[in-house]
Design a protein around this motif. Sequence first.
Motif, short mmCIF file in Angstrom:
data_model
loop_
_atom_site.label_atom_id
_atom_site.label_comp_id
_atom_site.label_asym_id
_atom_site.label_seq_id
_atom_site.Cartn_x
_atom_site.Cartn_y
_atom_site.Cartn_z
N UNK A 159 0.29 20.52 -9.92
CA UNK A 159 -0.64 19.43 -9.63
C UNK A 159 -1.03 18.78 -10.94
N UNK A 160 -0.16 17.92 -11.44
CA UNK A 160 -0.39 17.35 -12.78
C UNK A 160 -0.56 15.84 -12.71
N UNK A 161 -1.11 15.38 -11.60
CA UNK A 161 -1.42 13.96 -11.50
C UNK A 161 -0.37 13.20 -10.71
N UNK A 162 -0.66 11.94 -10.49
CA UNK A 162 0.23 11.10 -9.70
C UNK A 162 0.57 9.83 -10.47
N UNK A 163 1.66 9.22 -10.05
CA UNK A 163 2.09 7.93 -10.62
C UNK A 163 2.09 6.91 -9.49
N UNK A 164 1.44 5.77 -9.68
CA UNK A 164 1.45 4.76 -8.62
C UNK A 164 2.88 4.28 -8.34
N UNK A 165 3.17 4.04 -7.07
CA UNK A 165 4.54 3.62 -6.71
C UNK A 165 4.67 2.11 -6.91
N UNK A 166 5.12 1.74 -8.09
CA UNK A 166 5.15 0.32 -8.49
C UNK A 166 6.55 -0.27 -8.53
N UNK A 167 7.57 0.53 -8.21
CA UNK A 167 8.96 0.07 -8.43
C UNK A 167 9.26 -1.23 -7.69
N UNK A 172 6.20 24.15 -5.78
CA UNK A 172 5.66 23.22 -4.78
C UNK A 172 4.91 22.06 -5.41
N UNK A 173 5.01 20.92 -4.73
CA UNK A 173 4.15 19.77 -5.01
C UNK A 173 3.36 19.51 -3.73
N UNK A 174 2.30 18.74 -3.81
CA UNK A 174 1.50 18.55 -2.61
C UNK A 174 1.06 17.09 -2.46
N UNK A 175 1.72 16.41 -1.51
CA UNK A 175 1.31 15.05 -1.20
C UNK A 175 1.37 14.78 0.30
N UNK A 176 2.35 15.41 0.97
CA UNK A 176 2.63 15.06 2.37
C UNK A 176 2.38 16.26 3.30
N UNK A 177 2.34 15.95 4.59
CA UNK A 177 2.31 17.00 5.60
C UNK A 177 3.41 18.02 5.36
N UNK A 178 4.61 17.50 5.06
CA UNK A 178 5.76 18.39 4.90
C UNK A 178 5.56 19.30 3.68
N UNK A 179 5.05 18.73 2.59
CA UNK A 179 4.72 19.56 1.42
C UNK A 179 3.70 20.63 1.80
N UNK A 238 0.85 -1.21 0.00
CA UNK A 238 0.00 0.00 0.00
C UNK A 238 0.88 1.25 0.00
N UNK A 239 1.76 1.36 -1.00
CA UNK A 239 2.70 2.49 -1.02
C UNK A 239 2.15 3.76 -1.65
N UNK A 240 0.91 3.72 -2.12
CA UNK A 240 0.30 4.95 -2.63
C UNK A 240 0.87 5.40 -3.96
N UNK A 241 0.90 6.70 -4.14
CA UNK A 241 1.29 7.27 -5.42
C UNK A 241 2.14 8.52 -5.19
N UNK A 242 2.82 8.89 -6.24
CA UNK A 242 3.83 9.96 -6.19
C UNK A 242 3.41 11.07 -7.16
N UNK A 243 3.48 12.33 -6.74
CA UNK A 243 3.14 13.39 -7.69
C UNK A 243 4.02 13.33 -8.94
#
Length: 412
Positions: free
Chosen positions: A243-251, A132-139, A113-118
């Motif tokens: 904010x141009x979408x996310x990529x699932x973290x599949x690595x 800026x990107x926006x995904x985390x508290x820190x962002x 369940x690693x989510x996705x990356x901007x």
Amino acid sequence: MGMTSTMSETFVIVGAGLAGAKAAETLREEGFDGRVVLLGAEPHRPYERPPLSKDYLRGESARDGAYVHPEDFAVERAVELRTSTTVRALDLAAHEVTLDGGERLGFARLLLAPGAEPRRLQVPGADLAGVHYLRTFDNADALRAAIERGGRAVVIGAGWIGCEVAASARTKGMDVTMVAPEAVPLERVLGRELGDVYAAIHRDHGVQLLLETGVEAIEGAARAERVRLSDGRTLDCDLVVVGIGVTPRTELAAAAGLEVDDGVVADERLRAGAEGVFVAGDVANAWHPLFGRRLRVEHWHNAIEQGAAAARGMVGAGEPYDRIPYFFSDQYDVGMEYAGHAERWDEVVFRGDVDTREFVAFWLHQRRVVAGINVNVWDVTDQIQALIRAGTPVDATRLRDPDVDLGSLAPA
Ligand SMILES: Cc1cc2nc3c(=O)[nH]c(=O)nc-3n(C[C@H](O)[C@H](O)[C@H](O)COP(=O)(O)OP(=O)(O)OC[C@H]3O[C@@H](n4cnc5c(N)ncnc54)[C@H](O)[C@@H]3O)c2cc1C
């Protein structure tokens, strides 16, 4: 493996986000009393992201409101939550994960369940300070501080993140310009008809929309000062949000040999193609029995429900996951919920008053409701979902008529 043989074993969850946290909770609810190890790369305990573009970003709420569980949850439920811990590799044959630092951890069942990356903007200057990107508290903390300083914001992208950030920055008094290649905001999900409604909402609140426009570069000496557009214009700015979408973290999954295709591929029970391995949340591209295809859903409700469903699967109590995709968004004083999945449609039927922004709209394909949205109208989601699930032709005239009870349109 039956349920009893696993009860004292170790279940490992990769990703301490919403899906991972809900899975840990559900494993205990289901009576699993082996080890539950919840591994999260971020320094924070699991939290929900929706406030990060809304009240939290505007400084109207604190972190406390965003956490998935109370602080003592992990201790109370004997969940071994390890924050600031990144999983570097999966060995599916050996049933082990490798953590940063080299530690190896065995598992009987694994949830990914690693989510996705901007998605990153690929133009010169995109890595300047002030972008800026926006995904985390820190962002969100960094962006919130920049918004507090005020001035001019350029928002690149007119999807959910772009629209919500534009609304929050505007509400905080910034000058906001939204730049996007689409003809209307939210076009990819909502299409032209509803995108027009959202374009009007943003314009009414003073956001400048530069649509069908690309970004060539971000310029500035040490930080972002200007955005250069595809039409040759430049926009001066104090901050840029991408904010141009996310990529699932599949690595990890791909390196371990799991099938990856816009997410980690899974069946309707959220099982990836290896014994004992499940997926949930933004990363999962799972077969959806109702739609008869695989779906990857990047939303809060899906993370909660799939996290719980995967956990039930891990203890052998699973059922096919066939929830109807659902999400919500708040922009200014306009709240909405969307249910369903409309890829193609013949008609959008409006019920209520679009001008006062209190309405329901339905996407119809071959006279069947495939999705619905309610804007500043509440408590109709169940009825919309019933219409979608029924999959039977509806009478558009009656659908349009606010005097006809929605519940009467779906067969009981
Ligand atoms: C700003 C913002 C606003 C949103 N607003 C809405 C909204 O209004 N409505 C809505 O429906 N949805 C909204 N969403 C979407 C929703 O938040 C996501 O769908 C949801 O967070 C997905 O949950 P997840 O657990 O799959 O992934 P995530 O929340 O991304 O969590 C995954 C976690 O796994 C960690 N991780 C990744 N790889 C590893 C690794 N190798 N080792 C260890 N840990 C790892 C990550 O660091 C992350 O903490 C919003 C999202 C954002 C960013």
